[in-house]
Motif scaffolding. Structure first.
Motif, PDB file in Angstrom:
ATOM      1  N   CYS A 106       0.825  -1.131  -0.005  1.00  0.00           N
ATOM      2  CA  CYS A 106      -0.037  -0.036  -0.064  1.00  0.00           C
ATOM      3  C   CYS A 106       0.823   1.245  -0.056  1.00  0.00           C
ATOM      4  N   ARG A 107       0.212   2.429  -0.514  1.00  0.00           N
ATOM      5  CA  ARG A 107       1.128   3.849  -0.635  1.00  0.00           C
ATOM      6  C   ARG A 107       0.875   4.463   0.719  1.00  0.00           C
ATOM      7  N   HIS A 108       0.005   4.008   1.647  1.00  0.00           N
ATOM      8  CA  HIS A 108      -0.196   4.688   2.721  1.00  0.00           C
ATOM      9  C   HIS A 108       0.838   4.276   3.831  1.00  0.00           C
ATOM     10  N   VAL A 146      -8.932  -2.027  -6.972  1.00  0.00           N
ATOM     11  CA  VAL A 146      -8.111  -2.744  -5.736  1.00  0.00           C
ATOM     12  C   VAL A 146      -8.433  -2.100  -4.578  1.00  0.00           C
ATOM     13  N   GLN A 147      -8.367  -2.613  -3.549  1.00  0.00           N
ATOM     14  CA  GLN A 147      -8.793  -2.188  -2.242  1.00  0.00           C
ATOM     15  C   GLN A 147      -7.634  -2.776  -0.913  1.00  0.00           C
ATOM     16  N   CYS A 148      -6.972  -1.755  -0.538  1.00  0.00           N
ATOM     17  CA  CYS A 148      -6.394  -2.163   0.598  1.00  0.00           C
ATOM     18  C   CYS A 148      -7.086  -2.452   1.779  1.00  0.00           C
ATOM     19  N   ALA A 149      -6.713  -3.686   2.435  1.00  0.00           N
ATOM     20  CA  ALA A 149      -7.842  -4.150   3.406  1.00  0.00           C
ATOM     21  C   ALA A 149      -7.493  -3.355   4.735  1.00  0.00           C
ATOM     22  N   THR A 150      -6.546  -2.723   5.063  1.00  0.00           N
ATOM     23  CA  THR A 150      -6.244  -2.161   6.280  1.00  0.00           C
ATOM     24  C   THR A 150      -6.917  -0.796   6.786  1.00  0.00           C
ATOM     25  N   HIS A 151      -6.958  -0.039   5.766  1.00  0.00           N
ATOM     26  CA  HIS A 151      -7.549   1.430   5.937  1.00  0.00           C
ATOM     27  C   HIS A 151      -8.453   1.627   4.752  1.00  0.00           C
ATOM     28  N   GLU A 202      -3.482   4.336  -9.707  1.00  0.00           N
ATOM     29  CA  GLU A 202      -3.815   5.427  -8.898  1.00  0.00           C
ATOM     30  C   GLU A 202      -4.771   5.363  -7.691  1.00  0.00           C
ATOM     31  N   CYS A 203      -4.512   5.784  -6.666  1.00  0.00           N
ATOM     32  CA  CYS A 203      -5.386   5.773  -5.552  1.00  0.00           C
ATOM     33  C   CYS A 203      -6.555   6.955  -5.789  1.00  0.00           C
ATOM     34  N   THR A 261       0.236   6.461  -6.031  1.00  0.00           N
ATOM     35  CA  THR A 261      -0.152   5.395  -7.082  1.00  0.00           C
ATOM     36  C   THR A 261       0.753   4.001  -6.839  1.00  0.00           C
ATOM     37  N   LEU A 262       0.125   2.762  -6.937  1.00  0.00           N
ATOM     38  CA  LEU A 262       0.595   1.647  -6.515  1.00  0.00           C
ATOM     39  C   LEU A 262       2.103   1.603  -7.341  1.00  0.00           C
TER      40      LEU A 262
END
Ligand code: FES
Length: 117
Positions: A46-48, A68-73, A83-84, A93-94
């Motif tokens: 993740c880019r976060h 595409v989803q990040c499971a954390t936040h 691109e987010c 961006t990933l």
């Protein structure tokens, strides 16, 4: 280093597959996705916060298959560009992993140096 990561036709639209690439003395975990018939691959980070995107193993797409989803936040990324578009890393961006089609195989190359983030 290059690596064969799949075969053309192996993944149906909405499906994903993880792989490990040996790059610069280390390992990079990536994932291949089929979005609307097009293949793309990204570093599974993740880019976060630099964490894997999939909480449930190999589950990257939102339920509707559009992002595409990040499971954390819960950040949302466009599957075709990385691109987010929603969530904490918005505007980032990933990291894309370059792909080549060679005959019936899909080959990935190292993405180059990755920033520490
Ligand atoms: S770690 Fe992915 S949105 Fe926070």
């Amino acid at each position: 280093m290059s690596l064969v990561i799949g075969r053309v036709g192996e993944l149906r639209p909405g499906e994903t597959k993880k792989f490990l690439l040996a790059c610069d003395g280390g390992e990079v975990e990536g994932f291949l996705l089929n979005y609307a018939g097009e293949h793309h691959a990204y570093v599974n980070r993740c880019r976060h916060v630099p964490m894997s995107l999939d909480w449930v193993e190999n589950q990257f797409f939102t339920e509707d298959g559009r992002f595409v989803q990040c499971a954390t936040h819960g950040a949302y990324y466009r599957p075709e560009t990385g691109e987010c578009v929603a969530g904490p890393p918005c505007g980032r961006t990933l990291h894309r992993i370059p792909l080549r089609i060679e005959g019936a195989t899909i080959v990935a190359d190292c993405p180059g140096p990755l920033p520490d983030d």
